[in-house]
Design an enzyme around this catalytic site. Structure first.
Site, PDB file in Angstrom:
ATOM      1  N   ARG A 240     -32.982  30.179 -21.676  1.00  0.00           N
ATOM      2  CA  ARG A 240     -31.823  30.295 -20.789  1.00  0.00           C
ATOM      3  C   ARG A 240     -31.463  28.900 -20.298  1.00  0.00           C
ATOM      4  O   ARG A 240     -30.624  28.234 -20.888  1.00  0.00           O
ATOM      5  CB  ARG A 240     -32.200  31.232 -19.639  1.00  0.00           C
ATOM      6  CG  ARG A 240     -31.136  32.175 -19.193  1.00  0.00           C
ATOM      7  CD  ARG A 240     -31.643  33.329 -18.354  1.00  0.00           C
ATOM      8  NE  ARG A 240     -32.541  32.995 -17.263  1.00  0.00           N
ATOM      9  CZ  ARG A 240     -33.010  33.870 -16.374  1.00  0.00           C
ATOM     10  NH1 ARG A 240     -32.638  35.130 -16.443  1.00  0.00           N
ATOM     11  NH2 ARG A 240     -33.821  33.505 -15.420  1.00  0.00           N
TER      12      ARG A 240
ATOM     13  N   LYS B  93     -32.834  36.896  -4.072  1.00  0.00           N
ATOM     14  CA  LYS B  93     -31.489  36.737  -4.642  1.00  0.00           C
ATOM     15  C   LYS B  93     -30.772  38.083  -4.625  1.00  0.00           C
ATOM     16  O   LYS B  93     -31.411  39.128  -4.419  1.00  0.00           O
ATOM     17  CB  LYS B  93     -31.594  36.193  -6.062  1.00  0.00           C
ATOM     18  CG  LYS B  93     -32.360  37.086  -7.027  1.00  0.00           C
ATOM     19  CD  LYS B  93     -32.686  36.347  -8.322  1.00  0.00           C
ATOM     20  CE  LYS B  93     -33.499  37.224  -9.258  1.00  0.00           C
ATOM     21  NZ  LYS B  93     -34.099  36.458 -10.362  1.00  0.00           N
TER      22      LYS B  93
ATOM     23  N   HIS C  18     -40.032  30.094 -16.575  1.00  0.00           N
ATOM     24  CA  HIS C  18     -39.837  31.537 -16.374  1.00  0.00           C
ATOM     25  C   HIS C  18     -40.331  32.302 -17.603  1.00  0.00           C
ATOM     26  O   HIS C  18     -40.013  31.935 -18.733  1.00  0.00           O
ATOM     27  CB  HIS C  18     -38.349  31.808 -16.134  1.00  0.00           C
ATOM     28  CG  HIS C  18     -38.054  33.177 -15.586  1.00  0.00           C
ATOM     29  ND1 HIS C  18     -38.851  33.795 -14.641  1.00  0.00           N
ATOM     30  CD2 HIS C  18     -37.050  34.046 -15.854  1.00  0.00           C
ATOM     31  CE1 HIS C  18     -38.337  34.987 -14.351  1.00  0.00           C
ATOM     32  NE2 HIS C  18     -37.250  35.166 -15.065  1.00  0.00           N
TER      33      HIS C  18
ATOM     34  N   ARG D 163     -43.517  33.720  -7.739  1.00  0.00           N
ATOM     35  CA  ARG D 163     -42.120  34.051  -7.396  1.00  0.00           C
ATOM     36  C   ARG D 163     -41.940  35.560  -7.536  1.00  0.00           C
ATOM     37  O   ARG D 163     -41.571  36.072  -8.580  1.00  0.00           O
ATOM     38  CB  ARG D 163     -41.150  33.308  -8.331  1.00  0.00           C
ATOM     39  CG  ARG D 163     -41.315  31.790  -8.333  1.00  0.00           C
ATOM     40  CD  ARG D 163     -40.211  31.130  -9.131  1.00  0.00           C
ATOM     41  NE  ARG D 163     -40.044  31.682 -10.461  1.00  0.00           N
ATOM     42  CZ  ARG D 163     -40.560  31.153 -11.575  1.00  0.00           C
ATOM     43  NH1 ARG D 163     -41.278  30.038 -11.525  1.00  0.00           N
ATOM     44  NH2 ARG D 163     -40.344  31.734 -12.724  1.00  0.00           N
TER      45      ARG D 163
ATOM     46  N   CYS E 168     -18.416  61.460  -9.895  1.00  0.00           N
ATOM     47  CA  CYS E 168     -17.092  60.896  -9.626  1.00  0.00           C
ATOM     48  C   CYS E 168     -17.242  59.599  -8.833  1.00  0.00           C
ATOM     49  O   CYS E 168     -18.347  59.179  -8.517  1.00  0.00           O
ATOM     50  CB  CYS E 168     -16.239  61.880  -8.831  1.00  0.00           C
ATOM     51  SG  CYS E 168     -16.187  63.523  -9.534  1.00  0.00           S
ATOM     52  N   MET E 169     -16.112  59.010  -8.467  1.00  0.00           N
ATOM     53  CA  MET E 169     -16.161  57.747  -7.736  1.00  0.00           C
ATOM     54  C   MET E 169     -16.873  57.903  -6.387  1.00  0.00           C
ATOM     55  O   MET E 169     -17.672  57.059  -5.993  1.00  0.00           O
ATOM     56  CB  MET E 169     -14.742  57.215  -7.528  1.00  0.00           C
ATOM     57  CG  MET E 169     -14.717  55.808  -6.963  1.00  0.00           C
ATOM     58  SD  MET E 169     -13.053  55.215  -6.640  1.00  0.00           S
ATOM     59  CE  MET E 169     -12.466  54.869  -8.274  1.00  0.00           C
ATOM     60  N   ASP E 170     -16.578  59.022  -5.701  1.00  0.00           N
ATOM     61  CA  ASP E 170     -17.077  59.179  -4.327  1.00  0.00           C
ATOM     62  C   ASP E 170     -17.886  60.452  -4.100  1.00  0.00           C
ATOM     63  O   ASP E 170     -18.335  60.702  -2.993  1.00  0.00           O
ATOM     64  CB  ASP E 170     -15.895  59.210  -3.345  1.00  0.00           C
ATOM     65  CG  ASP E 170     -14.829  58.211  -3.723  1.00  0.00           C
ATOM     66  OD1 ASP E 170     -15.144  57.014  -3.709  1.00  0.00           O
ATOM     67  OD2 ASP E 170     -13.707  58.626  -4.071  1.00  0.00           O
TER      68      ASP E 170
ATOM     69  N   TYR F  71     -14.610  66.364 -13.410  1.00  0.00           N
ATOM     70  CA  TYR F  71     -13.734  65.798 -14.452  1.00  0.00           C
ATOM     71  C   TYR F  71     -14.231  66.138 -15.857  1.00  0.00           C
ATOM     72  O   TYR F  71     -15.429  66.156 -16.124  1.00  0.00           O
ATOM     73  CB  TYR F  71     -13.714  64.270 -14.348  1.00  0.00           C
ATOM     74  CG  TYR F  71     -12.940  63.723 -13.184  1.00  0.00           C
ATOM     75  CD1 TYR F  71     -11.569  63.943 -13.055  1.00  0.00           C
ATOM     76  CD2 TYR F  71     -13.583  62.960 -12.219  1.00  0.00           C
ATOM     77  CE1 TYR F  71     -10.864  63.412 -11.983  1.00  0.00           C
ATOM     78  CE2 TYR F  71     -12.889  62.422 -11.144  1.00  0.00           C
ATOM     79  CZ  TYR F  71     -11.522  62.657 -11.031  1.00  0.00           C
ATOM     80  OH  TYR F  71     -10.837  62.128  -9.975  1.00  0.00           O
TER      81      TYR F  71
END
Ligand SMILES: *Cc1c(COP(=O)(O)O)cnc(C)c1O
Length: 376
Positions: free
Chosen positions: A134, A39, A166, A225, A316-318, A269
């Site tokens: 669940r 998954k 599960h 599993r 940071c983001m990148d 930042y």
């Protein structure tokens, strides 16, 4: 190897995957087969290649979380059994049939609606909630549970092939958790036995996830599993794994710039990092948009030339910045290992997860789409 541009990329070792499967197979009980849990794009490893490799080494059972994943896995593997562990709305019954997918059925109501929408027969395994809380049939009494299962089996447009449950705390060594797991396993066995008493013999009964397989295998689950250990990670970082496993995924990026900064200079930042003396720093081409969490700001480490270097300031983001003062000769273009092995040292997804209070699963699943997966 597919061409890719060097910025931030994930290397996925199909040999390590195979090695892990071989180690796991050595410990399988007679009568238990691996159901590979793929998954969430094979836990971020890339479902297509993982699927092909698993089929090549003889895996016949696959599990996913939803119908979209199941259909996509069916395109990679035309023969294997594919089980959807999570919920599928009943209006998709015909798609389940046409792609030959097995649905986890969570109640008589769910089953009845699926049957109503089906054309021929929908294959299914019945999910019993034995303590995860669940989804699944929930009864305090085994007989009541089996009554509901019998009603489901009577629906003629469903083909019931098994029951499963599960485990909620199979990764714990706490006494009360161990007893809880045992009670969950006892319950699903009791359901299976009562079905047999009533003359109903199902092919499958399964309850082992990775932690269950490592610590609670009683040899009677027809399928194991297995997800996280196949990818070489721990169900629980604190517990030792009984198998020799190697992490399958590495995360790499490159140095874009190296510079020397002085005492009093700030990095990134928020000015959370201020140099206490002159130091050498390297900017790296990876950030939280790649799935390298901002929670690792000033906490994570990365390997450069086999040496551990600390992240300074905010991720940071990148981009992020490393203290590379310990390295004599370091230049733009060099490879940085955020997750994986470099020289004698290794940083695992489990280690990073532990730093900011999550699990290795979330770290690998969180590596974002813009990071190409390179198969080695
Ligand atoms: C995700 C999942 C698994 C696999 O769990 P791992 O801990 O990765 O082995 C097994 N069963 C169900 C129902 C799941 O949702």
């Amino acid at each position: 190897m597919k061409p890719y541009r060097k910025r931030a990329w994930a290397e996925v070792s199909l040999d390590s995957l195979e090695g892990n499967i071989r180690s796991i197979q050595k410990s399988l009980s007679l009568g238990t087969e691996i159901m590979a849990v793929i998954k969430a794009d094979a836990y971020g490893h890339g479902e297509g290649e993982i699927c092909h490799k698993l089929e090549e080494i003889g895996i016949k059972y696959f599990a996913v979380s939803n119908l979209d994943e199941a259909i996509s896995v069916r395109e990679h593997c035309s023969n294997g059994d594919i089980l959807i562990l999570g919920y599928t709305p009943p209006e998709y019954a015909i798609e389940l049939e046409s792609y030959n997918i097995i649905q986890g059925v969570i109640s008589l109501e769910h089953a009845a609606y699926l049957a109503q929408n089906a054309k021929n027969k929908v294959r299914c395994h019945i999910k019993v909630d034995t303590g995860m809380g669940r989804v699944g049939l929930k009864h305090y009494n085994v007989r009541d549970c089996v009554d509901e299962i019998e009603e489901i089996i009577k629906l003629d447009k469903l083909s019931v092939e098994g029951i499963y449950t599960h485990l909620a705390v199979a990764d714990s060594r706490n006494k009360s958790d161990i007893a809880y797991t045992k009670a969950q396993i006892d319950y699903i066995h009791a359901v299976y036995d009562e079905l047999k008493n009533r003359g109903i013999f199902l092919t499958h009964i399964h309850y082992l996830n990775s932690a269950g397989f490592c610590y609670h295998d009683d040899g009677k689950s027809t399928l194991a599993r297995i997800g996280i250990i196949m990818y070489g990670l721990h169900p629980n970082y604190e517990m030792e794994l009984p198998y020799d496993l190697k992490p399958v995924l590495s995360l790499k990026a490159i140095i874009s710039q190296v510079k020397t900064i002085d005492k009093g200079d700030f990095v990134s930042y928020g000015r959370t990092f201020c140099a206490q003396s002159q130091m050498k720093v390297a900017t790296v081409t990876v950030g939280y948009a790649d799935g390298y969490s901002r929670l690792l700001s000033s906490k994570g480490e990365a390997l450069v030339q086999g040496k551990r270097c600390k992240i300074i300031g905010r991720v940071c983001m990148d981009q992020l910045v490393l203290d590379v003062s310990c390295l004599e000769n370091v230049q733009a273009g060099e490879i940085v290992t955020l997750i994986g092995k470099d020289g004698d040292d290794i940083i695992t997804a489990d280690e990073l997860a532990n730093i900011y209070g999550t699990i290795g699963y979330e770290v690998v699943c969180g590596i974002s789409k813009r990071v190409p997966r390179i198969y080695v």
